[in-house]
Structures are given as structure tokens and as C-alpha cells.
Scaffold this motif. Structure first.
Motif: not given
Length: 74
Positions: A4, A6-8, A10-12, A14-15, A18-19
């Protein structure tokens, strides 16, 4: 065994996106709600006759200011 990634990062991003989107959406909703109050107040006071306005102690020239105060607390 599965590998796997880690897309951390990218996640940050995207979050955060969104915010920001939700904050802007909420700001737009609040602005539209205030605009509706302004327009409704302006329409209702403008529909009154001069005699009704005089009874309320409101000069016709103050209608826009009163609508602004009702909607935007200025």
C-alpha cells in the motif's frame, strides 16, 4: 502480501480544499440570507403609503438605511 502507498500528503490537500469549499459555501449562504432580509424589508417599507410611514415616524428617504440596518446590522 499487498503493498500500500500512503497518500497522506494528498489527503491533507484534499481535506484543506474541502474545508475551504465548505467555508465559502457557508459564507455565500449567509450573504444570500442577509440579501433576502434586505430585499424583503425594502419591499415591505416601500409598499407603505406616506401616511403609514409618517405614523411610524419613518421618512421615505430612510427606507434603504433601515433595510440595511435590518439585514447587515450597520
Amino acid at each position: 502480501m499487498a503493498v500500500t502507498r500512503s497518500n497522506s500528503g494528498l489527503d491533507v490537500v484534499l481535506d484543506a480544499g474541502r474545508t475551504i469549499f465548505h467555508q465559502k459555501r457557508d459564507q455565500m449562504r449567509q450573504a444570500l440570507a442577509k440579501r433576502r432580509i434586505y430585499r424583503a424589508t425594502l419591499f415591505e417599507l416601500s409598499a407603505l403609503s406616506n401616511r403609514d410611514l409618517n405614523d411610524l415616524g419613518i421618512p421615505r428617504s430612510n427606507i434603504k438605511r433601515l433595510a440595511m440596518e435590518a439585514a447587515y446590522d450597520c
